[in-house]
Design a protein around this motif. Structure first.
Motif, PDB file in Angstrom:
ATOM      1  N   UNK A  48       0.831  -1.206   0.000  1.00  0.00           N
ATOM      2  CA  UNK A  48       0.000   0.000   0.000  1.00  0.00           C
ATOM      3  C   UNK A  48       0.867   1.258   0.000  1.00  0.00           C
ATOM      4  N   UNK A  49       1.971   1.200   0.720  1.00  0.00           N
ATOM      5  CA  UNK A  49       2.895   2.344   0.735  1.00  0.00           C
ATOM      6  C   UNK A  49       3.455   2.571  -0.674  1.00  0.00           C
ATOM      7  N   UNK A  50       3.792   1.488  -1.350  1.00  0.00           N
ATOM      8  CA  UNK A  50       4.285   1.588  -2.733  1.00  0.00           C
ATOM      9  C   UNK A  50       3.219   2.159  -3.650  1.00  0.00           C
ATOM     10  N   UNK A  51       1.967   1.747  -3.436  1.00  0.00           N
ATOM     11  CA  UNK A  51       0.863   2.261  -4.248  1.00  0.00           C
ATOM     12  C   UNK A  51       0.650   3.746  -3.994  1.00  0.00           C
ATOM     13  N   UNK A  52       0.782   4.161  -2.735  1.00  0.00           N
ATOM     14  CA  UNK A  52       0.669   5.575  -2.390  1.00  0.00           C
ATOM     15  C   UNK A  52       1.704   6.390  -3.177  1.00  0.00           C
ATOM     16  N   UNK A  53       2.938   5.930  -3.171  1.00  0.00           N
ATOM     17  CA  UNK A  53       4.011   6.622  -3.901  1.00  0.00           C
ATOM     18  C   UNK A  53       3.726   6.649  -5.399  1.00  0.00           C
ATOM     19  N   UNK A  54       3.241   5.526  -5.925  1.00  0.00           N
ATOM     20  CA  UNK A  54       2.960   5.425  -7.363  1.00  0.00           C
ATOM     21  C   UNK A  54       1.911   6.448  -7.783  1.00  0.00           C
ATOM     22  N   UNK A  55       0.859   6.557  -6.975  1.00  0.00           N
ATOM     23  CA  UNK A  55      -0.229   7.491  -7.293  1.00  0.00           C
ATOM     24  C   UNK A  55       0.287   8.934  -7.316  1.00  0.00           C
ATOM     25  N   UNK A  56       1.080   9.300  -6.322  1.00  0.00           N
ATOM     26  CA  UNK A  56       1.592  10.674  -6.244  1.00  0.00           C
ATOM     27  C   UNK A  56       2.505  10.970  -7.427  1.00  0.00           C
ATOM     28  N   UNK A  57       3.349  10.011  -7.770  1.00  0.00           N
ATOM     29  CA  UNK A  57       4.257  10.191  -8.911  1.00  0.00           C
ATOM     30  C   UNK A  57       3.483  10.280 -10.227  1.00  0.00           C
ATOM     31  N   UNK A  58       2.406   9.506 -10.337  1.00  0.00           N
ATOM     32  CA  UNK A  58       1.570   9.504 -11.550  1.00  0.00           C
ATOM     33  C   UNK A  58       1.048  10.899 -11.862  1.00  0.00           C
ATOM     34  N   UNK A  59       0.714  11.652 -10.819  1.00  0.00           N
ATOM     35  CA  UNK A  59       0.153  12.987 -11.022  1.00  0.00           C
ATOM     36  C   UNK A  59       1.201  14.096 -10.905  1.00  0.00           C
ATOM     37  N   UNK A  60       2.470  13.686 -10.799  1.00  0.00           N
ATOM     38  CA  UNK A  60       3.562  14.662 -10.817  1.00  0.00           C
ATOM     39  C   UNK A  60       3.614  15.547  -9.592  1.00  0.00           C
ATOM     40  N   UNK A  61       3.165  15.028  -8.455  1.00  0.00           N
ATOM     41  CA  UNK A  61       3.162  15.802  -7.216  1.00  0.00           C
ATOM     42  C   UNK A  61       4.251  15.312  -6.268  1.00  0.00           C
ATOM     43  N   UNK A  62       4.385  15.980  -5.141  1.00  0.00           N
ATOM     44  CA  UNK A  62       5.414  15.660  -4.144  1.00  0.00           C
ATOM     45  C   UNK A  62       4.732  15.452  -2.797  1.00  0.00           C
ATOM     46  N   UNK A  63       5.161  14.442  -2.055  1.00  0.00           N
ATOM     47  CA  UNK A  63       4.646  14.238  -0.700  1.00  0.00           C
ATOM     48  C   UNK A  63       5.411  15.169   0.236  1.00  0.00           C
TER      49      UNK A  63
END
Length: 268
Positions: A48-63
């Protein structure tokens, strides 16, 4: 506008991808992660943590940061204290995976004025500071009106008590207002040199009750607060808390974010 704007995703939806999509659409660059898929970020499975990162990267944003509830417990709760030190260790571990240099922490549930508990609070923070130092991650205290440290003045008092470079400030003007402080300039001026992150929400008193408002519609002087922050490196993260008449979190967040943009445009 050269501002680092972010939004806490669960103020929009527990559906993380939908929340991130809205954040991107609104024009923010940063996602602050607290609760997603109906669990706190510290409870995520590795997948789930990997999926969280994937989603943020998909939209070109930064955590911008990960929000645990560290030390949102009573100060004498020994079992809870040990559990929350483990929660803190976990959120630091996850933050380091994202190269994030700080994580939020609270100051235990309010039971009376800070002056009566400050020695015990400082003692309780020792273990957390040791963890932070050993991991190289700074703890940022969020001033929270339901905790011992709710105002800029109380932040200053506590920071002066513990005197460590490993504890800084997550400044929340809305929480300071709820704790009966004038956030700007009074609270801000006391801690401006220690701020690492900001939560933005607006508030007012109506018929004797404190209520959350869309940013720009409350009693907090955000125009001057933002003016004072101009040029700073901090992420300004919307945590609206306000809910419109339909109790729609996404629409309420959109309204507040547009309020922030309106104020920032007035400064430019």
């Amino acid at each position: 506008m050269d501002w680092k704007l972010g939004i806490i995703s669960d103020e929009i939806s527990q559906d993380f991808e939908h929340a991130v999509k809205v954040i991107k659409e609104l024009g923010a660059s940063y996602v602050e992660v607290r609760n997603l898929w109906n669990k706190n970020v510290t409870q995520l499975l590795d997948s789930e943590f990997s999926e969280m990162k994937r989603v943020v990267e998909k939209y070109g944003l930064i955590i911008s940061n990960l929000d645990s509830p560290s030390f949102k417990i009573y100060i004498d709760d020994e079992k809870g204290y040990k559990e929350h030190l483990q929660i803190l260790r976990k959120v630091i571990e996850l933050s380091k995976k994202l190269d994030i240099a700080y994580t939020r922490i609270f100051t235990f549930w309010y039971q009376g004025e800070l002056r009566y508990y400050i020695d015990k609070l400082a003692e309780r923070f020792n273990s957390a500071i040791d963890i932070a130092q050993s991991e190289g991650v700074i703890l940022v205290i969020e001033n929270e009106y339901s905790c011992f440290v709710g105002t800029g003045k109380e932040l200053r008092t506590f920071l002066d008590k513990i005197r460590t470079k490993w504890v800084k400030v997550l400044w929340d003007p809305g929480n300071a207002f709820f704790a009966r402080e004038t956030p700007y300039p009074d609270g801000y001026e006391l801690i401006k040199g220690d701020i690492m992150h900001l939560h933005i929400k607006d508030a007012m008193v109506k018929d004797g009750h404190f209520i959350w408002m869309p940013v720009g519609k409350g009693m907090i002087n955000y125009k001057e607060q933002f003016r004072a922050l101009r040029g700073s490196a901090h992420v300004i993260s919307l945590e609206t808390h306000y809910r419109n008449s339909a109790n729609d979190p996404e629409a309420s967040t959109r309204e507040s974010f547009n309020g922030i943009i309106k104020i920032l445009k007035e400064l430019s």
